[in-house]
Motif scaffolding. Structure first.
Motif, PDB file in Angstrom:
ATOM      1  N   GLN A  12       0.922  -1.296  -0.013  1.00  0.00           N
ATOM      2  CA  GLN A  12      -0.118  -0.134   0.026  1.00  0.00           C
ATOM      3  C   GLN A  12       0.823   1.313  -0.066  1.00  0.00           C
ATOM      4  N   GLN A  13       1.920   1.308   0.724  1.00  0.00           N
ATOM      5  CA  GLN A  13       2.925   2.390   0.608  1.00  0.00           C
ATOM      6  C   GLN A  13       3.428   2.587  -0.627  1.00  0.00           C
ATOM      7  N   THR A  22       0.944   4.020  -2.904  1.00  0.00           N
ATOM      8  CA  THR A  22       0.862   5.457  -2.572  1.00  0.00           C
ATOM      9  C   THR A  22       1.980   6.032  -3.220  1.00  0.00           C
TER      10      THR A  22
END
Length: 146
Positions: free
Chosen positions: A45-46, A49
């Motif tokens: 997810q990071q 992002t």
């Protein structure tokens, strides 16, 4: 018979206990795997992002470059128009220069002819005047003494 049942019960309890321990171990392993998966999900997810931010940044750079390119194309188009106008002006000036040059050459030729005619006329007039003076001297010898 009772003893046999007790032994079987003990076996079952020990098997049950072993099964419980095995389940506990499996649960702990599954917990660790779940924790690893959650960490991987967080990392992804990071990363996602970061990738989305980089994508947005790249899109912004592309948009800026596209605008800059459009501005440069407009400037080139304007320069092309100005160059065309200057070229037309230059062609017009060349025509005027040629026309003026022909007029000057024509005027120069005419002036030369006028000067030659004036010179020839003056020569003739001087010659005629000298002839008249000679004729007058012959006619009036006393003039020769003056």
């Amino acid at each position: 018979k009772v003893k046999r049942h007790e032994r079987k019960l003990e076996e079952w309890e020990s098997m049950d206990h072993l099964g419980f321990e095995q389940l506990k171990t499996e649960k702990a392993e599954k917990g660790k795997q779940l924790e690893k998966c959650e960490k991987e999900i967080n990392r992804l997810q990071q990363s996602r992002t970061i990738n989305e931010a980089e994508k947005a940044n790249v899109c912004s750079l592309i948009n800026d470059a596209t605008k800059s390119l459009a501005e440069k194309e407009k400037q080139l188009e304007d320069i092309g128009k100005i160059t065309a106008q200057k070229s037309k002006s230059l062609v017009h000036l060349e025509k005027q220069f040629k026309s003026i040059t022909r007029a000057l050459e024509s005027t120069s030729t005419a002036c030369r002819e006028i000067v030659e005619q004036s010179y020839n006329k003056s020569k003739i007039e001087v010659s005629l005047t000298m002839q008249k003076i000679e004729d007058l001297k012959k006619e009036f010898p006393a003039i020769s003494e003056i």
